[in-house]
Design a protein around this motif. Structure first.
Motif, mmCIF file in Angstrom:
data_model
loop_
_atom_site.group_PDB
_atom_site.id
_atom_site.type_symbol
_atom_site.label_atom_id
_atom_site.label_comp_id
_atom_site.label_asym_id
_atom_site.label_seq_id
_atom_site.Cartn_x
_atom_site.Cartn_y
_atom_site.Cartn_z
ATOM 1 N N ALA A 145 -6.168 -1.151 4.268
ATOM 2 C CA ALA A 145 -6.483 -2.133 3.225
ATOM 3 C C ALA A 145 -7.980 -2.202 2.968
ATOM 4 O O ALA A 145 -8.416 -2.330 1.812
ATOM 5 N N ALA A 179 -8.718 0.715 0.774
ATOM 6 C CA ALA A 179 -8.156 0.570 -0.566
ATOM 7 C C ALA A 179 -9.007 -0.373 -1.405
ATOM 8 O O ALA A 179 -9.279 -0.108 -2.585
ATOM 9 N N TYR A 224 -5.089 1.432 -8.074
ATOM 10 C CA TYR A 224 -4.560 2.044 -6.853
ATOM 11 C C TYR A 224 -3.336 2.900 -7.161
ATOM 12 O O TYR A 224 -3.243 4.064 -6.717
ATOM 13 N N ALA A 236 -5.898 6.934 -3.174
ATOM 14 C CA ALA A 236 -4.644 6.225 -2.935
ATOM 15 C C ALA A 236 -3.514 7.176 -2.544
ATOM 16 O O ALA A 236 -2.560 6.761 -1.877
ATOM 17 N N TRP A 277 -4.372 -3.352 -8.302
ATOM 18 C CA TRP A 277 -3.173 -2.571 -8.010
ATOM 19 C C TRP A 277 -2.989 -1.464 -9.042
ATOM 20 O O TRP A 277 -2.551 -0.359 -8.708
ATOM 21 N N LEU A 330 0.821 -1.210 0.000
ATOM 22 C CA LEU A 330 0.000 0.000 0.000
ATOM 23 C C LEU A 330 0.857 1.263 0.000
ATOM 24 O O LEU A 330 0.450 2.293 -0.536
#
Length: 243
Positions: free
Chosen positions: A157, A160, A170, A125, A167, A17
């Motif tokens: 998390a 997210a 993000y 993000a 990913w 992250l």
């Protein structure tokens, strides 16, 4: 020790992250996989958060994370990524065709160009990755123990995965957020336009993008976005802050 079980892959996923912040600090030997991010530096004095964040103790750190996780730049910079999928193609076309040099229209044009990359999460993000950076820095500085640091990562998390589906989304959200954050220091609409819609954005972000996508140890390049993660009860040592 933590009071919940995490595999090594799950730990690495959580550290993914904050991978964009590792990429920014890679020349300072930041690590994608080490919990404290700075494994080769033995003294806390190496990392001073007071100048850049106004953080000089545990309470400052927890207060900043509590405030900025859900109410940081992603909500203060006027961009409406959530509304973008609800607009028809003709509505978007009319907005793009309107020649308006005002900063707000430039932001709307930027959202129109980037929402397909970020999804409805937009620039969330940008805040989440930086809070992950602060948590790992706080662990390095002994402001947090391991259980506290990992529990708060699990709360990041949850957010997210609510906002993003991969990913790629993000990381795109982080890069767009970093770009929009830089516009806060622009002196004119022309400067904003060059940064958001011209070549300046590519030149500024390209090294970061390349590092993120080629770093062998970056968990975002090897672990699935939907990797199973455990639930975690809040350690008694932490105040009620992220739920």
């Amino acid at each position: 020790m933590t009071d919940f079980a995490l595999t090594e892959e799950q730990r690495q996923w959580l550290f993914g992250l904050s991978s964009p912040m590792v990429a920014i600090n890679v020349d300072a030997e930041a690590s994608y996989l080490e919990p404290a991010m700075w494994p080769d530096h033995k003294t806390p004095e190496f990392l001073a958060l007071e100048d850049s964040w106004g953080i000089s103790n545990r309470d400052d750190l927890l207060s900043t994370v509590a405030q900025m996780t859900d109410d940081g730049h992603a909500t203060s910079i006027p961009t409406d990524y959530w509304r973008w999928p609800q607009q028809t193609p003709s509505e978007r076309a009319r907005a793009r065709a309107c020649p308006d040099p005002e900063p707000q229209h430039l932001l709307e044009t930027f959202v129109d160009r980037t929402a397909v990359l970020t999804g409805q999460g937009g620039i969330r993000a940008w805040d989440l990755a930086r809070m992950g950076f602060l948590l790992r820095s706080g662990y390095f500085l002994n402001y947090l123990d391991e259980a506290e640091m990992l529990h708060l990562h699990l709360q990041l998390a949850l957010r997210a995965r609510y906002w993003y589906q991969s990913w790629d989304q993000y990381l795109a959200g982080f890069l767009c957020g970093r770009l929009l954050w830089r516009t806060l220091n622009c002196d004119s609409a022309d400067e904003v336009a060059e940064l958001l819609l011209g070549n300046a954005a590519q030149e500024w972000l390209e090294p970061l993008f390349r590092e993120l996508n080629t770093a062998f140890t970056n968990p975002a390049n090897s672990l699935p976005w939907d990797l199973a993660l455990p639930d975690s009860e809040r350690p008694d040592s932490l105040p009620e802050m992220l739920t």
